[in-house]
Design a protein around this motif. Sequence first.
Motif, PDB file in Angstrom:
ATOM      1  N   GLU A 193       1.151  -1.349  -0.013  1.00 56.47           N
ATOM      2  CA  GLU A 193      -0.151  -0.119   0.353  1.00 56.47           C
ATOM      3  C   GLU A 193       0.637   1.205   0.083  1.00 56.47           C
ATOM      4  N   ASN A 194       1.771   1.454   0.501  1.00 50.29           N
ATOM      5  CA  ASN A 194       2.926   2.622   0.743  1.00 50.29           C
ATOM      6  C   ASN A 194       3.176   2.733  -0.100  1.00 50.29           C
ATOM      7  N   ARG A 212       2.418   4.430  -3.391  1.00 51.78           N
ATOM      8  CA  ARG A 212       3.015   5.605  -3.425  1.00 51.78           C
ATOM      9  C   ARG A 212       3.811   5.939  -3.839  1.00 51.78           C
ATOM     10  N   TRP A 213       4.178   5.790  -3.488  1.00 52.70           N
ATOM     11  CA  TRP A 213       6.423   6.435  -3.698  1.00 52.70           C
ATOM     12  C   TRP A 213       6.063   6.431  -5.530  1.00 52.70           C
TER      13      TRP A 213
END
Length: 246
Positions: free
Chosen positions: A17-18, A21-22
């Motif tokens: 999930e993180n 975004r990156w």
Amino acid sequence: MAWQWFYRLGSPRWFYENTGRWLPWLALVTFSLLALGLVWGLGFAPMDAKQGNSYRIIYIHVPVSFLALAGYYVMAINGAIGLIWKMKLADMVMKSAAPIGAALTFLALISGAIWGKPTWGTYWVWDARITSMLVLFFLYLGVIALQASFVNQQTAARASAILSLVGTVNIPIIYKSVDWWYTLHQPATLKLTSNSTIHPEMWYPLLVMIIAMYCFYALVLILFTRAEIVNRERQTQWVRALSGGQ
């Protein structure tokens, strides 16, 4: 708090999930730096006094060689984490790092051979540096083969981690081979403990390419790991929700 963060980082769902975004920003930085470094190094860096333009392959060869070595440590460290703390994500990163490292090592060997022809008069010699890099390539292939040899993922991860850790002894041999043995391969141009022997006008685009390749490695490793997460966690509710519950 540090241990909580450590175990959160080991969560496949948290990682997936993180990193989503990156990725756009990392991709933008990566390809911008790659374009800058390649154009600068191949088009605008000065010609070498001895090697002429043939030295320009340094802007490919050196960065991929660095990543071939650093990537092995990434694989081995994650293998150790998987062995000690039984983290699924570490096993996934280790598996994902193996084909990337093998590809980078192969590219380092091929680019080195292309550079060797005008420099040494031959594409290949059983030089200490080249031979130890070939061993590194086979170590990566060994990890890939072990991953494919076992049906049980835990057994595959354990065997791969052990081979990865044993193979780390080859990394300092590669690095110091030009100092320990008589070798055709030139000594290290970039040094941590003394001044580098490369001209600044050649060094700056090389530095850009090295940073770009580290960013590229991170980008590809994240993509491979995300694919591995989806494959292994496909029966979980959160992964099924990604595909609309199918």
